[in-house]
Design a protein around this motif. Sequence first.
Motif, PDB file in Angstrom:
ATOM      1  N   TYR A  63       0.840  -1.193   0.000  1.00 37.46           N
ATOM      2  CA  TYR A  63       0.000   0.000   0.000  1.00 37.46           C
ATOM      3  C   TYR A  63       0.880   1.250   0.000  1.00 37.46           C
ATOM      4  O   TYR A  63       0.938   1.996   0.973  1.00 37.46           O
ATOM      5  N   SER A  64       1.576   1.434  -1.106  1.00 39.95           N
ATOM      6  CA  SER A  64       2.486   2.567  -1.246  1.00 39.95           C
ATOM      7  C   SER A  64       2.432   3.069  -2.684  1.00 39.95           C
ATOM      8  O   SER A  64       2.004   2.354  -3.595  1.00 39.95           O
ATOM      9  N   VAL A  65       2.875   4.287  -2.876  1.00 45.29           N
ATOM     10  CA  VAL A  65       2.946   4.836  -4.225  1.00 45.29           C
ATOM     11  C   VAL A  65       3.941   4.034  -5.060  1.00 45.29           C
ATOM     12  O   VAL A  65       3.698   3.774  -6.237  1.00 45.29           O
ATOM     13  N   ASP A  66       5.048   3.614  -4.458  1.00 39.30           N
ATOM     14  CA  ASP A  66       6.015   2.783  -5.189  1.00 39.30           C
ATOM     15  C   ASP A  66       5.354   1.522  -5.738  1.00 39.30           C
ATOM     16  O   ASP A  66       5.573   1.149  -6.897  1.00 39.30           O
ATOM     17  N   ALA A  67       4.544   0.853  -4.912  1.00 41.12           N
ATOM     18  CA  ALA A  67       3.846  -0.358  -5.369  1.00 41.12           C
ATOM     19  C   ALA A  67       2.829  -0.016  -6.450  1.00 41.12           C
ATOM     20  O   ALA A  67       2.717  -0.742  -7.452  1.00 41.12           O
ATOM     21  N   LEU A  68       2.117   1.079  -6.273  1.00 39.80           N
ATOM     22  CA  LEU A  68       1.117   1.508  -7.251  1.00 39.80           C
ATOM     23  C   LEU A  68       1.762   1.772  -8.620  1.00 39.80           C
ATOM     24  O   LEU A  68       1.210   1.426  -9.654  1.00 39.80           O
ATOM     25  N   LEU A  69       2.955   2.353  -8.599  1.00 38.53           N
ATOM     26  CA  LEU A  69       3.673   2.656  -9.841  1.00 38.53           C
ATOM     27  C   LEU A  69       4.462   1.464 -10.380  1.00 38.53           C
ATOM     28  O   LEU A  69       5.053   1.540 -11.453  1.00 38.53           O
ATOM     29  N   GLY A  70       4.511   0.383  -9.618  1.00 39.24           N
ATOM     30  CA  GLY A  70       5.219  -0.811 -10.058  1.00 39.24           C
ATOM     31  C   GLY A  70       6.727  -0.739  -9.905  1.00 39.24           C
ATOM     32  O   GLY A  70       7.451  -1.482 -10.556  1.00 39.24           O
ATOM     33  N   VAL A  71       7.220   0.142  -9.041  1.00 46.70           N
ATOM     34  CA  VAL A  71       8.672   0.271  -8.861  1.00 46.70           C
ATOM     35  C   VAL A  71       9.147  -0.235  -7.507  1.00 46.70           C
ATOM     36  O   VAL A  71      10.338  -0.184  -7.216  1.00 46.70           O
ATOM     37  N   ALA A  72       8.231  -0.741  -6.683  1.00 44.99           N
ATOM     38  CA  ALA A  72       8.594  -1.170  -5.325  1.00 44.99           C
ATOM     39  C   ALA A  72       9.691  -2.224  -5.340  1.00 44.99           C
ATOM     40  O   ALA A  72      10.604  -2.180  -4.531  1.00 44.99           O
ATOM     41  N   GLY A  73       9.635  -3.168  -6.256  1.00 49.75           N
ATOM     42  CA  GLY A  73      10.640  -4.223  -6.305  1.00 49.75           C
ATOM     43  C   GLY A  73      11.925  -3.835  -7.009  1.00 49.75           C
ATOM     44  O   GLY A  73      12.852  -4.626  -7.100  1.00 49.75           O
ATOM     45  N   ARG A  74      11.992  -2.625  -7.502  1.00 53.73           N
ATOM     46  CA  ARG A  74      13.188  -2.192  -8.241  1.00 53.73           C
ATOM     47  C   ARG A  74      14.279  -1.609  -7.353  1.00 53.73           C
ATOM     48  O   ARG A  74      15.376  -1.352  -7.830  1.00 53.73           O
ATOM     49  N   TRP A  75      13.967  -1.356  -6.094  1.00 51.47           N
ATOM     50  CA  TRP A  75      14.976  -0.823  -5.187  1.00 51.47           C
ATOM     51  C   TRP A  75      15.797  -1.999  -4.666  1.00 51.47           C
ATOM     52  O   TRP A  75      15.394  -2.688  -3.744  1.00 51.47           O
ATOM     53  N   SER A  76      16.945  -2.215  -5.262  1.00 49.37           N
ATOM     54  CA  SER A  76      17.787  -3.354  -4.867  1.00 49.37           C
ATOM     55  C   SER A  76      18.420  -3.094  -3.507  1.00 49.37           C
ATOM     56  O   SER A  76      18.484  -1.956  -3.040  1.00 49.37           O
ATOM     57  N   ALA A  77      18.894  -4.164  -2.900  1.00 57.42           N
ATOM     58  CA  ALA A  77      19.599  -4.032  -1.628  1.00 57.42           C
ATOM     59  C   ALA A  77      20.827  -3.141  -1.787  1.00 57.42           C
ATOM     60  O   ALA A  77      21.114  -2.305  -0.928  1.00 57.42           O
ATOM     61  N   GLU A  78      21.535  -3.300  -2.892  1.00 54.07           N
ATOM     62  CA  GLU A  78      22.732  -2.492  -3.130  1.00 54.07           C
ATOM     63  C   GLU A  78      22.375  -1.007  -3.229  1.00 54.07           C
ATOM     64  O   GLU A  78      23.033  -0.152  -2.633  1.00 54.07           O
ATOM     65  N   PHE A  79      21.330  -0.701  -4.009  1.00 54.50           N
ATOM     66  CA  PHE A  79      20.891   0.685  -4.150  1.00 54.50           C
ATOM     67  C   PHE A  79      20.488   1.253  -2.794  1.00 54.50           C
ATOM     68  O   PHE A  79      20.854   2.384  -2.445  1.00 54.50           O
ATOM     69  N   THR A  80      19.743   0.472  -2.019  1.00 55.32           N
ATOM     70  CA  THR A  80      19.296   0.920  -0.698  1.00 55.32           C
ATOM     71  C   THR A  80      20.484   1.247   0.187  1.00 55.32           C
ATOM     72  O   THR A  80      20.519   2.299   0.837  1.00 55.32           O
ATOM     73  N   TRP A  81      21.482   0.362   0.224  1.00 59.01           N
ATOM     74  CA  TRP A  81      22.659   0.613   1.057  1.00 59.01           C
ATOM     75  C   TRP A  81      23.438   1.834   0.569  1.00 59.01           C
ATOM     76  O   TRP A  81      23.921   2.632   1.374  1.00 59.01           O
TER      77      TRP A  81
END
Length: 177
Positions: free
Chosen positions: A133-151
């Motif tokens: 329930y997030s804008v990221d999920a709504l836009l289909g980008v929620a799974g695109r934030w990799s662990a490496e990018f996050t760190w």
Amino acid sequence: MSTYPIDPQTLSIGLLVVRVVFGLIMAAHGASKLLGWFGGYGLRGTGEFFVQLGFRPGPAFAAAASLSEIISGLLVAVGFLGPIGPALMVSVMIVAILTVHLGQGLFAPKGIEMPLLYAASAFGLALTGFGEYSVDALLGVAGRWSAEFTWIVLVLGIVGAFANLALRRRPATTATA
């Protein structure tokens, strides 16, 4: 990994509740500094306080901190741009801990308790993600934030905090006779 099976929908609802409350409180915290809302001092008063902390020009540093809190809070509340909002929050809270709260003990109202809770919560949200329930999920980008990018984003937030601290010029103390 947990003591009971976690339903993804239940997890997402839990994340939604945490995000909305946490993010809106952080945004309100920033608005109190910038606009004087919610009993805050506004940009002028906050700018004067920042000068006392050694950040010059005070109003510019106060505006940057306030806007970071507002933007990061809103990004977290709506669940947008993955770890970017939490990293901004971590950055601002590191500066707050090291310039205002360190040496004041652990517990509120002056200790490191609140900024530490903000930073730890933001860090945790960056690592877990925002849920269904997030804008990221709504836009289909929620799974695109990799662990490496996050760190990388979290490390950049931490580096940004210390870069900000490096710009600080501690006020000169005057000797009294």
